[in-house]
Enzyme design. Structure first.
Site, PDB file in Angstrom:
ATOM      1  N   CYS A  76      12.012  -2.047   2.433  1.00 37.29           N
ATOM      2  CA  CYS A  76      10.869  -1.786   1.547  1.00 37.29           C
ATOM      3  C   CYS A  76       9.892  -0.796   2.183  1.00 37.29           C
ATOM      4  CB  CYS A  76      10.205  -3.108   1.167  1.00 37.29           C
ATOM      5  SG  CYS A  76       9.143  -2.986  -0.287  1.00 37.29           S
TER       6      CYS A  76
ATOM      7  N   HIS B 277      15.078  -5.941  -1.315  1.00 37.99           N
ATOM      8  CA  HIS B 277      14.930  -7.034  -0.353  1.00 37.99           C
ATOM      9  C   HIS B 277      16.230  -7.822  -0.211  1.00 37.99           C
ATOM     10  CE1 HIS B 277      10.535  -6.893   0.319  1.00 37.99           C
ATOM     11  NE2 HIS B 277      10.535  -6.333  -0.884  1.00 37.99           N
TER      12      HIS B 277
ATOM     13  N   GLU C 293      16.795 -10.026   1.895  1.00 39.47           N
ATOM     14  CA  GLU C 293      16.452 -11.389   2.326  1.00 39.47           C
ATOM     15  C   GLU C 293      15.866 -12.213   1.183  1.00 39.47           C
ATOM     16  OE1 GLU C 293      12.514  -9.708   1.906  1.00 39.47           O
ATOM     17  OE2 GLU C 293      14.440  -8.898   2.502  1.00 39.47           O
TER      18      GLU C 293
ATOM     19  N   GLY D 245       0.774  -1.227   0.000  1.00 41.65           N
ATOM     20  CA  GLY D 245       0.000   0.000   0.000  1.00 41.65           C
ATOM     21  C   GLY D 245       0.808   1.282   0.000  1.00 41.65           C
TER      22      GLY D 245
ATOM     23  N   ASN E  34       9.954  -5.146  -4.853  1.00 44.73           N
ATOM     24  CA  ASN E  34       8.508  -5.194  -5.023  1.00 44.73           C
ATOM     25  C   ASN E  34       7.909  -3.957  -4.378  1.00 44.73           C
ATOM     26  OD1 ASN E  34       5.776  -5.683  -5.103  1.00 44.73           O
ATOM     27  ND2 ASN E  34       5.816  -7.237  -3.506  1.00 44.73           N
TER      28      ASN E  34
END
Length: 367
Positions: free
Chosen positions: A258, A342, A344, A232, A300
């Site tokens: 993120c 990211h 991870e 969002g 993302n």
């Protein structure tokens, strides 16, 4: 009768015709291969060649219809051990071809069955290359997976709301791991691999819900705080930002990933903006400004921190090598840093996993 090409050169015949109706009026016709229902969402594309299971279970896709640009999806089936959350959070799913006969020693079922079980409408048999070009040219737009090719008001009026609230799986404080370092993982829609990476580095992880107060976080007496990814518009989370600011002002070492990266920047005086079509995939280049080295990262996100909005105590450490957007920040007046990508990542490049080691050193007092 319609037909769809599937893995191994075989063909299946399907009765159910489905449509993707775009906000701009374009319509794509394909076959329904998921849940027998309709959905509305924000249409985005992801460029990963593998990792569809991690994508499907990434809470950051809440409210979105996700299209895979790689043409063949599902060839290694469903592997629950690779899930990033308990269930899918996306609204719908689109692929050129979905394999009906997966082959992998870890395979626990077919992707189409998984989509049906989790009530995710899905469409295959369309020209995803053409659809991707439309999104790149016009930007992210609303869309509907439907059994009718007609435009409807719910497409034009759709807005993603309460994304973090609906994607956070943590309802109470939970503990995992048994290491010496005590880390609070603030869950805004976290991927499980963040927790795994911390435990692997000798941490005890206390995962707390998105609406946990700064006082409750401080009461856990953590050595460090991890701000998780999530879905969002970051500006929607005004109450969360206030609590992050309070904790950060206490000088507790903090690492944001993120959405956590965006929330930390907003909490400390920065601003964010929505990108035209975002960064989603496992091949995003991030330039480390200190050395000039480029890392290939998994990303993302549809929003980014505006570099020119940052306060004087913040400096940009990483930039996207494609469009120059902010990919990382360090703060000089407090032990805090964050990245948009990211580290991870699974599946995806893990070249920036060293950032977790940096965070651990920060919790040990290494400035």
């Amino acid at each position: 009768m319609l037909w769809a090409s599937v893995c191994g050169g075989m063909e299946i015949f399907m009765n159910k015709r489905a449509y993707i109706v775009l906000e701009d009026g374009d319509v794509f016709e394909g076959e329904s291969v998921g849940y027998d229902g309709e959905c509305v969402g924000e249409l985005v594309f992801a460029t990963g060649m593998t990792g569809y299971l991690e994508l499907l279970t990434d809470p950051s896709y809440y409210g979105q219809i996700v299209m895979q640009t790689f043409p063949l999806i599902g060839n290694y089936g469903v592997i629950p051990e690779d899930f990033e959350s308990a269930k899918p959070y996306l609204s719908g799913y689109i692929a050129r071809e979905i394999c009906e006969y997966p082959s992998n020693f870890r395979c626990g079922g077919k992707l189409t069955d998984y989509l049906k079980e989790n009530k995710i409408p899905a469409v295959c048999g369309i020209d995803t290359r053409h659809l991707t070009k439309i999104v790149r040219e016009h930007g992210v737009m609303n869309a509907k997976i439907s059994f009718s090719d007609e435009m409807s008001d719910d497409i034009k009026n759709f807005v993603i709301k309460d994304a973090v609230k609906n994607a956070c799986e943590t309802s109470e404080i939970t503990k995992s791991g048994s290491g010496e370092r005590k880390i609070v993982l603030w869950d805004f829609g976290r991927k499980k691999n963040i927790e795994r990476e911390l435990i692997k580095r000798g941490c005890t992880v206390y995962t707390v819900p998105y609406n946990t107060s700064a006082e409750e976080v401080s009461a856990l007496n953590p050595d460090g705080i991890m701000l998780s990814n999530g879905p969002g518009d970051p500006k929607e989370n005004t109450d969360v930002m206030k609590e992050i600011k309070k904790v950060s002002d206490k000088g507790i070492p903090t690492f944001g990933i993120c959405l956590g990266h965006q929330l930390l920047a907003l909490a400390l005086g920065g601003d964010t903006e929505k990108l035209k079509y975002g960064h989603r995939g496992a091949n995003q280049p991030a330039l480390f400004k200190d050395t000039g080295k480029v890392f290939i990262t998994s990303q993302n996100h549809g929003y980014a921190v505006k570099s020119d909005s940052l306060p004087q105590n913040a400096r940009v450490t990483f930039e996207n090598a494609n469009d120059g957007t902010c990919e990382g920040i360090e703060y000089s007046d407090r032990p805090a840093f964050s990245v948009q990508f990211h580290p991870e990542a699974c599946a995806g490049p893990q070249d920036t996993g060293f950032l977790f080691d940096k965070f651990i050193r920060l919790t040990e007092g290494d400035k």
